[in-house]
Every structure is written in structure tokens, then in C-alpha cells.
Design an enzyme around this catalytic site. Structure first.
Site, PDB file in Angstrom:
ATOM      1  CG  ASN A  94      10.351  -1.062   1.740  1.00  0.00           C
ATOM      2  OD1 ASN A  94      10.019   0.113   1.647  1.00  0.00           O
ATOM      3  ND2 ASN A  94       9.770  -2.027   1.027  1.00  0.00           N
ATOM      4  CD1 TRP A  95      11.658   2.558   7.211  1.00  0.00           C
ATOM      5  CD2 TRP A  95      11.202   4.748   7.401  1.00  0.00           C
ATOM      6  NE1 TRP A  95      12.604   3.102   8.055  1.00  0.00           N
ATOM      7  CE2 TRP A  95      12.350   4.461   8.183  1.00  0.00           C
ATOM      8  CE3 TRP A  95      10.736   6.069   7.367  1.00  0.00           C
ATOM      9  CZ2 TRP A  95      13.013   5.438   8.924  1.00  0.00           C
ATOM     10  CZ3 TRP A  95      11.410   7.039   8.103  1.00  0.00           C
ATOM     11  CH2 TRP A  95      12.530   6.723   8.871  1.00  0.00           C
ATOM     12  CE  LYS A  96       6.774  -3.296   2.974  1.00  0.00           C
ATOM     13  NZ  LYS A  96       6.059  -4.530   2.727  1.00  0.00           N
TER      14      LYS A  96
ATOM     15  CG  HIS B   1       8.744  -3.786  -2.899  1.00  0.00           C
ATOM     16  ND1 HIS B   1       7.478  -4.275  -2.654  1.00  0.00           N
ATOM     17  CD2 HIS B   1       9.485  -4.077  -1.806  1.00  0.00           C
ATOM     18  CE1 HIS B   1       7.460  -4.820  -1.443  1.00  0.00           C
ATOM     19  NE2 HIS B   1       8.660  -4.714  -0.911  1.00  0.00           N
TER      20      HIS B   1
ATOM     21  CD  GLU C  20       4.479  -3.850  -0.552  1.00  0.00           C
ATOM     22  OE1 GLU C  20       4.905  -2.695  -0.415  1.00  0.00           O
ATOM     23  OE2 GLU C  20       4.558  -4.716   0.346  1.00  0.00           O
TER      24      GLU C  20
ATOM     25  CD  GLU D  64      11.620  -7.819  -0.481  1.00  0.00           C
ATOM     26  OE1 GLU D  64      11.928  -7.543   0.676  1.00  0.00           O
ATOM     27  OE2 GLU D  64      10.841  -7.129  -1.160  1.00  0.00           O
TER      28      GLU D  64
ATOM     29  N   GLY E  55       5.258  -9.463   4.539  1.00  0.00           N
ATOM     30  CA  GLY E  55       4.208  -8.943   5.423  1.00  0.00           C
ATOM     31  C   GLY E  55       3.226 -10.001   5.893  1.00  0.00           C
TER      32      GLY E  55
ATOM     33  CB  SER F  94       8.018 -12.360   7.542  1.00  0.00           C
ATOM     34  OG  SER F  94       6.789 -12.062   6.895  1.00  0.00           O
TER      35      SER F  94
HETATM   36  C1  PEP Z   1       9.390  -5.802   2.087  1.00  0.00           C
HETATM   37  O1  PEP Z   1       8.316  -5.378   1.709  1.00  0.00           O
HETATM   38  O2  PEP Z   1      10.429  -5.449   1.514  1.00  0.00           O
HETATM   39  C2  PEP Z   1       9.381  -6.731   3.211  1.00  0.00           C
HETATM   40  C3  PEP Z   1      10.333  -7.608   3.291  1.00  0.00           C
HETATM   41  O3  PEP Z   1       8.342  -6.621   4.125  1.00  0.00           O
HETATM   42  P1  PEP Z   1       8.172  -7.445   5.508  1.00  0.00           P
HETATM   43  O4  PEP Z   1       9.527  -7.469   6.183  1.00  0.00           O
HETATM   44  O5  PEP Z   1       7.176  -6.636   6.294  1.00  0.00           O
HETATM   45  O6  PEP Z   1       7.706  -8.802   5.158  1.00  0.00           O
END
Ligand code: PEP
Length: 250
Positions: free
Chosen positions: A11-13, A100, A102, A168, A174, A212
Site C-alpha cells: 500500500n503506497w498510500k 483503510h 486512514e 490492521e 506506521g 509495521s
Molecule cells: C498500512 O497502512 O496498510 C500499513 C500496514 O502501514 P505500515 O506497514 O507502514 O504500518
């Protein structure tokens, strides 16, 4: 089929631009075939076509192009700013992230909107990948399963046999804080049982962990029962760490 594979989805966001995307995707193209892994990359919407064009689609090493979001309804029309599921399909997307954390945090997206988006995605034959996970407060209060069960309830009564979920925990996204193997095992078993009870025994189920994940902890996380892959944020932007996670999944 992908329902037997481990999924590693990057997931590049809101990251990446033409030049860097090209470099990353061209390196990924040269990865050796990973038969047991379904690899996905999810760039920002404007770069989906670039990613699709750059990904060489070979049968045993297909990189799936995933979208980060989709409109709630309609294939086209007077909906300024929206991108339909039909359009995503047109540019080669086959998996769409839904809900997601976010999106709920910054854009107030809740169950009703997620449900509409899932139906929209299914209607054109794409695969929704629903993200669920409790907040830190919910975990501290011991209500993490209640929170996740509520989020999963958007699946109720859908006309599909295919269910892809990313667990998640919001506090692990993050932050560098990874859930423990026990926490992951416990929640993945719970999600598996919930989907079965909502959707019946012949469901195809993939449950990815996200939060993470990196090249150091991936192998450990993949060894947990009912972990069918990972949704990777930060570590998916670097070729070395993303490919190390793919290798750990094999
Ligand atoms: C995500 O936002 O889907 C995610 C898992 O981010 P990160 O790996 O940076 O924690």
C-alpha cells in the site's frame, strides 16, 4: 488460485511519482516466479495505469495492481472527483482496498460507505480487500473483538464467496509497533470464524496482517496460523524490503 496463495500487497498510500514508480516496478518485474505468493502493488489512483503498463503480466508471476479506494456507486456520470470501479477495471486493477483506517480517520468513512463500495467493486467483478482493526483505546478497553466484529458486519448478506480482509490494528500502522504473535493469532482465528458464521462454510477466505510489517518481522508473522499474507505500508516503498517480505511469504 489466489485463494490458496499468500498475498503480499504494498500500500503506497499517497507516495510515489512517475520516475520512482517506474524504477520500483521495473525492478519488481524481474523478480523470480513466486508461485505461492500473490503480489500486489497499490499506487495512488493517478499512477494505476502507469503501474499496469509497467507490470509484465506473465502467468506465473503476475503482479496485481490494486486501487486504494473507489467511488460508492455508478459506472460514470455527474460525480465530480470520483473514480468508478468500472474505470479501475478498465485500467487493469483487480483488487480494491476498502475502508483503510486512514480513510475512516481523515475522511470519516464508516460501515455504510464501505458496504456501498464493496458492492460496487463486486458488481464489476473486482475483489474488495476490506481493512479492519481496533484503535488503541478499543484494545486497552478490551473491546478489540467487538470493534472488529462490527467492521466485519459489512460483509453480511453479500452475494460472493470470496472474502479478503486485512487485519490492521490502528495502533500498529506506521508506528513501528507490531502486534504480538499471540495477538495476531487470536484475532485472525476470530476473523476467520466470524466470516464463516456470516458467510457460510464454502467461503474463500484470505486474512492479511498489516501494521509495521518489515523484512525483519515478516517470516515470524507469516508463521502464525490464519495469516494468509500481509498488507505492507512503509516497507513496500523500498524494493529491498518489499522483496524480502515476498521471499518470506514463499
Ligand atoms: C498500512 O497502512 O496498510 C500499513 C500496514 O502501514 P505500515 O506497514 O507502514 O504500518
Amino acid at each position: 488460485t489466489i485463494w490458496q496463495q499468500k498475498w503480499v500487497v504494498g500500500n503506497w498510500k499517497m507516495n510515489g511519482q512517475l520516475h520512482d514508480n517506474n524504477a520500483l516496478v521495473h525492478k519488481l518485474r524481474s523478480l523470480p516466479a513466486a508461485e505461492r505468493v500473490c503480489i500486489g502493488i497499490s499506487p495512488p489512483t493517478v499512477y494505476l495505469l502507469q503501474a499496469h503498463n509497467a507490470v509484465q503480466i506473465v502467468l506465473d508471476n503476475k503482479i496485481h495492481v490494486c486501487a486504494q479506494d473507489v467511488s460508492r456507486f455508478a459506472d460514470k456520470g455527474a460525480y465530480t472527483g470520483e473514480v468508478s470501479a468500472e474505470m479501475l477495471k478498465d485500467v487493469g486493477v483487480d483488487i480494491v482496498l476498502i475502508g483503510h483506517s486512514e480513510r475512516s480517520l481523515y475522511f470519516n468513512e464508516k460501515n455504510d460507505v464501505q458496504r456501498q463500495k464493496i458492492e460496487n467493486v463486486l458488481r464489476v467483478g473486482l475483489i474488495p480487500l476490506l481493512c479492519v482493526g481496533e484503535s488503541l483505546k478499543e484494545r486497552e478497553d478490551g473491546r478489540e473483538k467487538e470493534a472488529v466484529a462490527y467492521q466485519l458486519s459489512v460483509f453480511k448478506g453479500l452475494k460472493t464467496q470470496n472474502f479478503a480482509v486485512a487485519y490492521e490494528p490502528v495502533w500498529a500502522i506506521g508506528t513501528g509497533k507490531v502486534a504480538t504473535k499471540e495477538q495476531i493469532a487470536d484475532m485472525h482465528q476470530f476473523i476467520y470464524n466470524e466470516i464463516l458464521s456470516l458467510c457460510g462454510n464454502d467461503a474463500n477466505i484470505r486474512i492479511l496482517y498489516g501494521g509495521s510489517v518489515n523484512d525483519k518481522n515478516a517470516a515470524d508473522i507469516f508463521s502464525v496460523p490464519h495469516v494468509d499474507g500481509a498488507l505492507v505500508g512503509g516497507a513496500s516503498l523500498k524494493y529491498e524490503s518489499f522483496t524480502a517480505i515476498i521471499h518470506a511469504a514463499q
